[in-house]
Design an enzyme around this catalytic site. Structure first.
Site, PDB file in Angstrom:
ATOM      1  N   SER A 132       0.755  -1.234   0.015  1.00 26.64           N
ATOM      2  CA  SER A 132      -0.032  -0.256   0.155  1.00 26.64           C
ATOM      3  C   SER A 132       0.984   1.275   0.060  1.00 26.64           C
ATOM      4  O   SER A 132       2.138   1.253   0.582  1.00 26.64           O
ATOM      5  CB  SER A 132      -0.876  -0.136   1.307  1.00 26.64           C
ATOM      6  OG  SER A 132      -1.411   1.146   1.572  1.00 26.64           O
ATOM      7  N   TYR A 145      -2.330  -0.509  11.176  1.00 30.54           N
ATOM      8  CA  TYR A 145      -2.282  -1.285   9.655  1.00 30.54           C
ATOM      9  C   TYR A 145      -1.051  -0.532   9.033  1.00 30.54           C
ATOM     10  O   TYR A 145      -0.527  -1.404   8.284  1.00 30.54           O
ATOM     11  CB  TYR A 145      -3.449  -0.443   9.070  1.00 30.54           C
ATOM     12  CG  TYR A 145      -3.571  -0.726   7.379  1.00 30.54           C
ATOM     13  CD1 TYR A 145      -3.979  -1.811   6.922  1.00 30.54           C
ATOM     14  CD2 TYR A 145      -3.289   0.480   6.629  1.00 30.54           C
ATOM     15  CE1 TYR A 145      -3.872  -1.923   5.696  1.00 30.54           C
ATOM     16  CE2 TYR A 145      -2.937   0.531   5.315  1.00 30.54           C
ATOM     17  CZ  TYR A 145      -3.359  -0.728   4.629  1.00 30.54           C
ATOM     18  OH  TYR A 145      -3.510  -0.933   3.481  1.00 30.54           O
TER      19      TYR A 145
END
Length: 278
Positions: A132, A145
């Site tokens: 990501s 995260y």
């Protein structure tokens, strides 16, 4: 092409779009999900479907063995399974932290360990790890995260060097804002609490929703944008080590690379309240 492709996390979003796209391109695709009934329809798209829970050792072993029995070895592994846990670091229960790492990091790592012996035996293979833009920058309220995605980046860098001599390439995909149910899940994961972070956690949920549904969302894309890049990473004779996906990833990662830490804090401070004494 490196042979049959095993994809994790195909029930929705990027994994599903990737399975469908690669199958249309004529590749042998093993689409997997924790609940196999959720991907039953992918058989109609030309995929072979298998059960695979990346938090369960027996399930991971069984899935890789099934592919190897049919194909000899996994030609390419797409590590896509993952989700987002939001909330101030102090407020996230440790069991939730462990669950996040089990899926996003340990499951990914174990899948690599399980497919690599077959790839080495064949003298070729490709591992595509879906990271990501959050593996290169951090938003307040996303520490858990982001930590998992930073770990994916580090593991990928180490493996890329370690396995290249066996004919195996390791590629990292760095999506920005992708319009899937991912954002809704991130909002729902924010802990509800009445303590010193109550207003902050509430603001994190609201800011996350705005990012996906507001003006910044226009710099994002649908899951097929990521699937297209994954296909490119699998078919390139010499794939890049990293692929950024969407304008949001390019803009925000570029901005973070240029800004000193406190300047970045000031930028994100325009969207998130700073917890502290009133």
């Amino acid at each position: 092409m490196t042979g049959p492709v095993l994809i994790t996390g195909c029930s929705t979003g990027i994994g599903r779009a990737t399975a469908e796209r690669l199958a249309r391109a004529g590749m042998t695709v093993y689409a997997s999900a924790r609940r196999p009934e959720s991907i039953e329809d992918l058989k109609g798209a030309g995929c072979r479907t298998i059960a695979l829970d990346v938090t369960d050792e027996e399930s991971m072993r069984a899935a890789v063995e099934e592919v190897e029995r049919a194909e000899g070895a996994v030609g390419a592994l797409v590590n896509n399974a993952g989700y987002s846990q939001s909330g101030a670091v102090e407020t996230v229960p440790l069991d939730d932290v462990r669950r996040q790492f089990d899926t996003n990091v340990f499951g990914l790592l174990r899948m690599c360990q399980l497919v690599l012996p077959g790839m080495r035996r064949e003298g070729r293979g490709r591992i595509v790890n879906v990271s990501s833009m959050g593996g290169k920058l951090t938003f307040p309220g996303g520490g858990i995260y982001h930590a998992t995605k930073y770990a994916v980046e580090a593991l990928s860098d180490a493996m890329r060097f370690e396995v290249r001599g066996f004919g195996v390439d390791v590629v990292v995909i760095e999506p920005g804002l992708i319009r899937t149910s991912f954002g809704d899940a991130a909002v729902a994961s924010v802990p509800a609490e009445d303590g010193p972070y109550a207003d902050f956690n509430e603001a994190v949920a609201a800011a996350t929703a705005r990012v996906y549904n507001g003006p910044l969302g226009r710099l994002g894309a649908g899951p097929d944008a990521v699937a297209k890049v994954i296909e490119r990473a699998l078919t390139a004779s010499r794939p890049r080590t990293r692929y950024k996906v969407t304008a949001s990833a390019r803009v925000l990662m570029g901005q973070r690379a240029l800004l000193p830490d406190r300047a970045w804090d000031a930028v994100v401070g325009t969207s998130f309240p700073r917890p502290g004494r009133k």
